[in-house]
Design an enzyme around this catalytic site. Structure first.
Site, PDB file in Angstrom:
ATOM      1  N   LEU A  33      -0.817 -15.887  -6.896  1.00 29.32           N
ATOM      2  CA  LEU A  33      -0.333 -14.566  -7.537  1.00 29.32           C
ATOM      3  C   LEU A  33      -1.839 -13.644  -7.811  1.00 29.32           C
ATOM      4  O   LEU A  33      -2.769 -14.201  -8.027  1.00 29.32           O
ATOM      5  CB  LEU A  33       0.379 -14.703  -8.604  1.00 29.32           C
ATOM      6  CG  LEU A  33       1.571 -15.714  -8.370  1.00 29.32           C
ATOM      7  CD1 LEU A  33       2.393 -15.824  -9.621  1.00 29.32           C
ATOM      8  CD2 LEU A  33       2.506 -15.255  -7.289  1.00 29.32           C
ATOM      9  N   HIS A  37       1.592  -9.125  -7.028  1.00 29.73           N
ATOM     10  CA  HIS A  37       2.894  -9.749  -7.556  1.00 29.73           C
ATOM     11  C   HIS A  37       3.314  -9.374  -9.075  1.00 29.73           C
ATOM     12  O   HIS A  37       4.283  -9.333  -9.241  1.00 29.73           O
ATOM     13  CB  HIS A  37       2.689 -11.238  -7.518  1.00 29.73           C
ATOM     14  CG  HIS A  37       2.135 -11.775  -6.237  1.00 29.73           C
ATOM     15  ND1 HIS A  37       0.704 -12.337  -5.670  1.00 29.73           N
ATOM     16  CD2 HIS A  37       3.028 -11.870  -4.929  1.00 29.73           C
ATOM     17  CE1 HIS A  37       0.896 -12.687  -4.564  1.00 29.73           C
ATOM     18  NE2 HIS A  37       2.155 -12.392  -3.955  1.00 29.73           N
ATOM     19  N   GLN A  61       8.415 -18.946   8.140  1.00 31.27           N
ATOM     20  CA  GLN A  61       7.992 -17.688   8.598  1.00 31.27           C
ATOM     21  C   GLN A  61       6.474 -17.776   9.154  1.00 31.27           C
ATOM     22  O   GLN A  61       5.940 -16.857   9.417  1.00 31.27           O
ATOM     23  CB  GLN A  61       7.948 -16.612   7.420  1.00 31.27           C
ATOM     24  CG  GLN A  61       7.125 -17.073   6.306  1.00 31.27           C
ATOM     25  CD  GLN A  61       7.410 -16.025   5.068  1.00 31.27           C
ATOM     26  OE1 GLN A  61       8.247 -16.611   4.420  1.00 31.27           O
ATOM     27  NE2 GLN A  61       6.626 -15.053   5.062  1.00 31.27           N
ATOM     28  N   LEU A 150       5.743  -2.947  -1.036  1.00 32.32           N
ATOM     29  CA  LEU A 150       5.654  -1.868   0.173  1.00 32.32           C
ATOM     30  C   LEU A 150       4.107  -2.241   0.770  1.00 32.32           C
ATOM     31  O   LEU A 150       4.441  -1.564   2.159  1.00 32.32           O
ATOM     32  CB  LEU A 150       5.619  -0.641  -0.267  1.00 32.32           C
ATOM     33  CG  LEU A 150       6.994  -0.111  -0.582  1.00 32.32           C
ATOM     34  CD1 LEU A 150       6.895   1.329  -1.483  1.00 32.32           C
ATOM     35  CD2 LEU A 150       7.996  -0.048   0.465  1.00 32.32           C
ATOM     36  N   LYS A 151       3.399  -3.078   0.519  1.00 34.32           N
ATOM     37  CA  LYS A 151       2.309  -3.448   1.661  1.00 34.32           C
ATOM     38  C   LYS A 151       3.182  -3.903   2.904  1.00 34.32           C
ATOM     39  O   LYS A 151       2.728  -3.759   3.908  1.00 34.32           O
ATOM     40  CB  LYS A 151       1.493  -4.387   0.987  1.00 34.32           C
ATOM     41  CG  LYS A 151       0.472  -4.822   2.144  1.00 34.32           C
ATOM     42  CD  LYS A 151      -0.770  -5.767   1.443  1.00 34.32           C
ATOM     43  CE  LYS A 151      -0.201  -7.319   1.337  1.00 34.32           C
ATOM     44  NZ  LYS A 151       0.195  -7.809   2.620  1.00 34.32           N
ATOM     45  N   ASP A 152       4.090  -4.663   2.676  1.00 32.47           N
ATOM     46  CA  ASP A 152       4.768  -5.359   3.877  1.00 32.47           C
ATOM     47  C   ASP A 152       6.042  -4.394   4.188  1.00 32.47           C
ATOM     48  O   ASP A 152       7.421  -4.924   3.646  1.00 32.47           O
ATOM     49  CB  ASP A 152       5.472  -6.696   3.141  1.00 32.47           C
ATOM     50  CG  ASP A 152       4.321  -7.837   3.107  1.00 32.47           C
ATOM     51  OD1 ASP A 152       3.864  -8.023   3.931  1.00 32.47           O
ATOM     52  OD2 ASP A 152       3.966  -7.874   1.879  1.00 32.47           O
TER      53      ASP A 152
END
Ligand code: PAF
Length: 282
Positions: A33, A37, A61, A150-152
């Site tokens: 983390l 996070h 994944q 939102l990075k992803d």
């Protein structure tokens, strides 16, 4: 904070909160983390009474040649951070608990279309793994809201689509990307970078900002993407993709589009980094 790793215990702890009429906010993670996070946890606190986090390095994944074995696992430090952040429950299941029949026999959830583009093109099966685990965790935790960074950007879009398509009664809260002072987006994978690579990696966001600036002057998307790619490569990284997209559909942008997102991924040393920038054109 209560740490639980069995499904029965998780369900019984969460039932006691629900019986009191408390709402549940959920932050799923793969651990290691960082401030990014913790900002998800802060956001969750604005929307719910009880905060549940999970740490699970999800094998479904990761592709065959990816970094699952070396993925940073720092449970003790993570627990200390979550206690300091006043998280109520931490769920840390093992792969055997999550996938008792093994990965091959596991039912999966896949959002059609976009799961094969951008990160989904370079990482075959990645988004199927993400949507399957997030669906499963949603069924276990049954949160009222869940926060994602939102990075992803593409991941948030896939999860939002899954929730809508499958009528899941969960509000998805997207949270702005946390950045280092250098502009580098915070990510667990930054721990793979040497000091020199960390410096190189700052060019990813710098290039995205350059694209944003160029888009205020020109809408020759292909040309801008081509120069952006050469800028990233010139910094010592290797561009995977940099694409100017419609922010809602993630389809390639057209000149009619006003809300855009530029999605990018690049290899830097042992790390594959992703980032994006949202743009509103007048
Ligand atoms: O973003 C992540 O850390 C993971 O993809 C998630 C959402 C926890 C699913 O494993």
């Amino acid at each position: 904070m209560k740490t639980v790793n069995s499904i029965t215990e998780l369900r019984s702890v969460l039932k006691s909160f629900r019986d009191k009429g408390l709402t549940i906010g959920f932050v799923p993670t793969m651990g290691n983390l960082h401030q990014g996070h913790l900002s998800l946890i802060d956001a969750a606190k604005h929307h719910a009474d009880v905060i549940v986090a999970s740490i699970f390095v999800n094998p479904m994944q990761f592709g065959v040649n990816e970094d699952i074995d070396n993925y940073p696992r720092t449970l003790e430090q993570d627990q200390t951070k979550l206690i300091a952040a006043n998280v109520d429950v931490l769920f840390t299941p093992t792969p055997e608990i999550v996938y008792p029949k093994g990965l091959d026999k596991q039912t999966f959830v896949e959002v059609p279309g976009l799961s094969g583009s951008y990160c989904g093109e370079s990482r075959k099966g990645h988004f199927r793994g993400v949507t399957t685990i997030v669906c499963k965790l949603f069924n276990l935790v049954q949160p009222d809201i869940a926060c994602f960074g939102l990075k992803d950007f593409q991941q948030v879009q896939m999860i939002q689509t899954m929730v809508e398509d499958l009528s899941m009664p969960i509000q998805i809260v997207p949270v702005a990307t946390k950045r280092e002072v250098s502009g580098l987006a915070m990510s667990s994978r930054n721990s793979y970078l040497t000091a020199t690579e960390k410096q190189q990696a700052t060019h990813l966001y710098q290039t995205l900002q350059w694209v944003k600036h160029r888009l205020s002057e020109s809408q020759d998307f292909e040309h801008i993407e081509m120069i952006a790619r050469s800028k990233i490569d010139a910094s010592g990284m290797r561009t995977d993709y940099i694409d100017i997209c419609n922010a809602k559909t993630l389809e390639p942008a057209t000149v009619e589009d006003k809300e855009l997102v530029v999605l990018a991924a690049a290899h830097c040393g042992k790390a594959r980094l992703i980032d994006n920038i949202q743009i509103e054109l007048n």
